[in-house]
Design an enzyme around this catalytic site. Structure first.
Site, PDB file in Angstrom:
ATOM      1  N   LYS A   1      36.712  45.422  41.567  1.00 62.19           N
ATOM      2  CA  LYS A   1      36.642  46.768  40.986  1.00 62.19           C
ATOM      3  C   LYS A   1      35.243  47.384  41.141  1.00 62.19           C
ATOM      4  CE  LYS A   1      40.520  46.340  37.836  1.00 62.19           C
ATOM      5  NZ  LYS A   1      40.928  44.925  38.030  1.00 62.19           N
TER       6      LYS A   1
HETATM    7  C1  LIG Z   1      42.205  44.571  38.470  1.00 63.61           C
HETATM    8  C2  LIG Z   1      42.408  43.242  39.088  1.00 63.61           C
HETATM    9  C3  LIG Z   1      43.564  42.921  39.813  1.00 63.61           C
HETATM   10  C4  LIG Z   1      44.726  43.889  39.963  1.00 63.61           C
HETATM   11  O1  LIG Z   1      44.398  45.013  40.716  1.00 63.61           O
HETATM   12  P1  LIG Z   1      45.335  46.315  40.680  1.00 63.61           P
HETATM   13  O2  LIG Z   1      44.585  47.336  41.429  1.00 63.61           O
HETATM   14  O3  LIG Z   1      45.476  46.667  39.207  1.00 63.61           O
HETATM   15  O4  LIG Z   1      46.639  45.958  41.276  1.00 63.61           O
HETATM   16  C5  LIG Z   1      43.652  41.682  40.414  1.00 63.61           C
HETATM   17  N1  LIG Z   1      42.666  40.770  40.289  1.00 63.61           N
HETATM   18  C6  LIG Z   1      41.542  41.035  39.588  1.00 63.61           C
HETATM   19  C7  LIG Z   1      40.509  39.986  39.466  1.00 63.61           C
HETATM   20  C8  LIG Z   1      41.365  42.266  38.967  1.00 63.61           C
HETATM   21  O5  LIG Z   1      40.246  42.522  38.256  1.00 63.61           O
END
Ligand SMILES: *Cc1c(COP(=O)(O)O)cnc(C)c1O
Length: 382
Positions: A24
């Site tokens: 993210k």
């Molecule tokens: C947010 C997240 C996900 C999921 O991603 P999406 O975009 O919500 O599908 C998977 N793994 C980790 C470590 C995350 O922080």
């Protein structure tokens, strides 16, 4: 965004070397700079209000810390994040970052954010904004690393690639879908879920059935613990040939009345044309995959990436490189890594003392009025 080779044909794409050790950061770091630039240009300020169970809030705070014109008010459920995640958020000492530790669960936090955002007069007066997973700028920024992965994994224009994406709110893999629609030669997009398999069910059966909170499991890949996937409608709109009326029928009437919808046969048949397949992984799969990857390749992967790798191996295409997105580093989910390997993962050197740093947060009841009062006292004057 470098690739790490595992067995022939399978590689991990590193996306988690930003400040909070999850993918993210890739989009949030850009967003922080865009906000500061654009707010400065307009002479405006913005107060970002959010709810988090861990990764999103932390990435948002580390992206916005110290940025001019932006303040963050982040609600999290008191005592319910992993020790590392708490330390990541609460150790921030920047004056524009406000951690509100709410006596309740994540859903209480989210309900408060919705209630505050639905008070339009308050929202306007205090210039409240969000950076949640449907934020289009986040999605756009994520498209870039699909291209970066493709260029590294291929050496000619004839080659195609496949990606496996550990998925929750469908934001990450939706960016892969956008990359494919832009012309990137992606042969396959593999959606990996954990025990919360609402997306896997859809791609296998054509039925999308959102879960109630009682049906949502707490798992060892918690960032994928979702009951409904907030970016999913974007993909379905494309799947239905951008037919807004049909999309509204499915998501409006169908989903709200029945809690589910089912594609017609012709609609379902289109899924393959968009390259999508899926699979699910369980706690036992996660442990086995973490152990196996450590033993065979000397690589320690996190629990979400393990879900991805497990499902990726079920969907390999001959001659097509499979890239598994590494969505977090193992230190964030140390308990499960220790369960799998009998030892704790090592933190990156810069974060070795993170859990002993001084903490700054405000404990609050799960109460909308209390949160509004806090914003009024701590946001820049309107
Ligand atoms: C947010 C997240 C996900 C999921 O991603 P999406 O975009 O919500 O599908 C998977 N793994 C980790 C470590 C995350 O922080």
């Amino acid at each position: 965004m470098p690739l790490k080779a595992l067995e022939p044909g399978v590689q991990l794409q590193a996306l988690s070397n930003g400040p909070t050790l999850a993918f993210k950061d890739m989009a949030m770091q850009l967003l922080g700079n865009l906000f500061e630039y654009e707010l400065g240009r307009r002479g405006e300020t913005l107060n970002i209000l959010g709810a988090t169970s861990g990764d999103t809030g932390s990435a948002a705070e580390h992206a916005m810390r110290g940025k001019k014109g932006v303040s963050v008010f982040m609600l999290s459920p008191f005592g319910r994040m992993s020790p590392f995640q708490q330390a990541q958020m609460f150790s921030l000492q920047d004056a524009n970052i406000h951690n509100l530790s709410v006596e309740g669960v994540f859903d209480d936090c989210q309900d408060i954010v919705k209630a505050v955002s639905n008070d339009l007069a308050f929202k306007r007066k205090w210039r409240i904004g969000t950076v949640n997973s449907i934020n289009w700028a986040r999605l756009l920024a994520q498209v870039v690393y699909y291209f970066a992965g493709y260029f590294q994994a291929t050496s000619s224009n004839e080659q195609r690639v496949a990606f496996t994406v550990p998925s929750g709110n469908f934001g990450n893999v939706c960016a892969g879908h956008v990359a494919r629609m832009m012309g990137l030669p992606i042969a396959r997009l593999v959606v990996a879920t954990n025990e919360n398999d609402v997306l896997d069910e859809f791609f296998r059966t054509g039925t999308y059935r959102v879960r109630g909170s009682a049906e949502t499991h707490e798992t060892s890949s918690p960032s994928m613990d979702i009951s409904k996937a907030s970016n999913f409608e974007r993909f379905v709109f494309d799947l239905l040939g951008r037919d807004g009326a049909r999309t509204r029928e499915l998501f409006g009437a169908g989903l709200q009345r029945d809690g589910s919808f089912t594609l017609g046969d012709a609609e379902k048949a289109r899924i393959a044309g968009f390259g999508f397949v899926s699979g699910r992984s369980t706690h036992a799969d996660r442990l086995a995959t973490i152990r196996d990857t450590d033993a065979r390749f000397g690589v320690v992967i996190d629990t979400h990436t393990a879900d991805g790798l497990k499902v990726a191996r079920e969907h390999l295409l001959p001659g097509v490189p499979m890239i598994v997105l590494e969505t977090a580093l193992p230190i964030k989910f140390a308990e499960t890594i220790e369960e799998a390997l009998g030892r704790k993962p090592a933190p990156p050197p810069a974060l070795a003392d993170l859990e002993s740093r001084q903490r700054r947060f405000t404990k609050m009841p799960a109460d909308v009025a209390a949160v509004k009062a806090f914003i009024e006292q701590n946001a820049p004057a309107p």
